[in-house]
Design a protein around this motif. Structure first.
Motif, PDB file in Angstrom:
ATOM      1  N   VAL A   1       0.832  -1.204   0.000  1.00 33.87           N
ATOM      2  CA  VAL A   1       0.000   0.000   0.000  1.00 33.87           C
ATOM      3  C   VAL A   1       0.870   1.259   0.000  1.00 33.87           C
ATOM      4  CG1 VAL A   1      -1.911  -1.142   1.203  1.00 33.87           C
ATOM      5  CG2 VAL A   1      -0.148   0.047   2.517  1.00 33.87           C
ATOM      6  N   GLY A   2       0.218   2.377  -0.283  1.00 39.23           N
ATOM      7  CA  GLY A   2       0.882   3.669  -0.204  1.00 39.23           C
ATOM      8  C   GLY A   2       1.037   4.092   1.248  1.00 39.23           C
ATOM      9  N   SER A   3       2.090   4.804   1.521  1.00 45.39           N
ATOM     10  CA  SER A   3       2.397   5.244   2.889  1.00 45.39           C
ATOM     11  C   SER A   3       1.318   6.160   3.447  1.00 45.39           C
ATOM     12  CB  SER A   3       3.736   5.975   2.910  1.00 45.39           C
ATOM     13  OG  SER A   3       3.675   7.126   2.080  1.00 45.39           O
ATOM     14  N   PRO A   4       1.218   6.204   4.774  1.00 39.47           N
ATOM     15  CA  PRO A   4       0.275   7.137   5.381  1.00 39.47           C
ATOM     16  C   PRO A   4       0.802   8.568   5.276  1.00 39.47           C
ATOM     17  CG  PRO A   4       1.563   6.065   7.085  1.00 39.47           C
ATOM     18  CD  PRO A   4       1.945   5.428   5.777  1.00 39.47           C
ATOM     19  N   ALA A   5      -0.052   9.519   5.603  1.00 35.08           N
ATOM     20  CA  ALA A   5       0.389  10.913   5.710  1.00 35.08           C
ATOM     21  C   ALA A   5       1.199  11.041   6.996  1.00 35.08           C
ATOM     22  CB  ALA A   5      -0.814  11.843   5.750  1.00 35.08           C
ATOM     23  N   PHE A   6       2.316  11.740   6.919  1.00 36.74           N
ATOM     24  CA  PHE A   6       3.152  11.995   8.092  1.00 36.74           C
ATOM     25  C   PHE A   6       3.238  13.483   8.341  1.00 36.74           C
ATOM     26  CE2 PHE A   6       4.878   7.939   6.615  1.00 36.74           C
ATOM     27  CZ  PHE A   6       5.030   7.236   7.794  1.00 36.74           C
ATOM     28  N   ARG A   7       3.333  13.848   9.594  1.00 37.86           N
ATOM     29  CA  ARG A   7       3.642  15.220  10.010  1.00 37.86           C
ATOM     30  C   ARG A   7       4.974  15.133  10.734  1.00 37.86           C
ATOM     31  NH1 ARG A   7       4.066  20.134   9.240  1.00 37.86           N
ATOM     32  NH2 ARG A   7       3.712  21.549  10.952  1.00 37.86           N
ATOM     33  N   VAL A   8       5.948  15.892  10.258  1.00 34.03           N
ATOM     34  CA  VAL A   8       7.296  15.881  10.810  1.00 34.03           C
ATOM     35  C   VAL A   8       7.568  17.240  11.432  1.00 34.03           C
ATOM     36  CG1 VAL A   8       9.735  15.524  10.279  1.00 34.03           C
ATOM     37  CG2 VAL A   8       8.001  14.285   8.976  1.00 34.03           C
ATOM     38  N   THR A   9       8.007  17.248  12.689  1.00 30.60           N
ATOM     39  CA  THR A   9       8.332  18.507  13.363  1.00 30.60           C
ATOM     40  C   THR A   9       9.732  18.424  13.957  1.00 30.60           C
ATOM     41  OG1 THR A   9       7.298  17.747  15.414  1.00 30.60           O
ATOM     42  CG2 THR A   9       5.920  19.045  13.921  1.00 30.60           C
ATOM     43  N   GLY A  10      10.339  19.585  14.150  1.00 27.09           N
ATOM     44  CA  GLY A  10      11.645  19.663  14.795  1.00 27.09           C
ATOM     45  C   GLY A  10      12.757  18.999  14.015  1.00 27.09           C
ATOM     46  N   LEU A  11      12.693  19.051  12.685  1.00 28.90           N
ATOM     47  CA  LEU A  11      13.760  18.437  11.882  1.00 28.90           C
ATOM     48  C   LEU A  11      15.116  18.990  12.298  1.00 28.90           C
ATOM     49  CD1 LEU A  11      12.427  18.340   8.222  1.00 28.90           C
ATOM     50  CD2 LEU A  11      13.292  16.414   9.530  1.00 28.90           C
TER      51      LEU A  11
END
Length: 133
Positions: free
Chosen positions: A43-53
């Motif tokens: 399947v296609g990946s889920p949506a991710f939210r990335v913070t503090g890179l």
């Protein structure tokens, strides 16, 4: 004199880019087709939210781990990061969660890399977990 040094050091920490928050991810599995047969779907990946890179991050490597069966390779993918901190659904393909007849705990692991395509020095790691289904 010592107090001035401490205040100066604190001011530098506050002004340093990336110090606003720790590197973290969250994800959204809504819309994922139910699977509990032990035979995962691609399947296609889920949506991710990335913070503090971490400063200097060019890409993030994602890997899904079933904490109940850590030897099973669910795969993952690498994305080029933008300032928005969002990774749209379907950015890469992986083997979906699909525990046979029960619930498992799954963990997405993310590794911030200094170079494109998941290359270069590791700048930070983080993870987020959830039970499925």
């Amino acid at each position: 004199m010592a107090l001035r040094f401490v205040l100066f050091a604190c001011a530098i920490l506050v002004a340093t880019p990336g110090s606003a928050g720790a590197f973290s991810i969250s994800f959204d599995w809504s819309g994922l087709k139910l699977c509990n047969t032990g035979r995962p779907n691609r399947v296609g990946s889920p949506a991710f939210r990335v913070t503090g890179l971490p400063p200097g991050t060019k890409s993030v490597v994602f890997k899904l781990v079933d904490l109940d069966v850590p030897r099973y390779n669910h795969g993952g993918g690498t994305v080029t990061m933008t300032r928005s901190g969002t990774v749209p659904p379907g950015a890469f393909r992986y083997q979906s969660p699909c525990p046979p007849g029960g619930r498992h705990t799954y963990e997405w692991r993310a590794t911030a890399k200094a170079g494109p395509n998941g290359r270069g020095a590791t700048l930070g790691t983080t993870s987020a977990r959830r039970r499925y289904p």
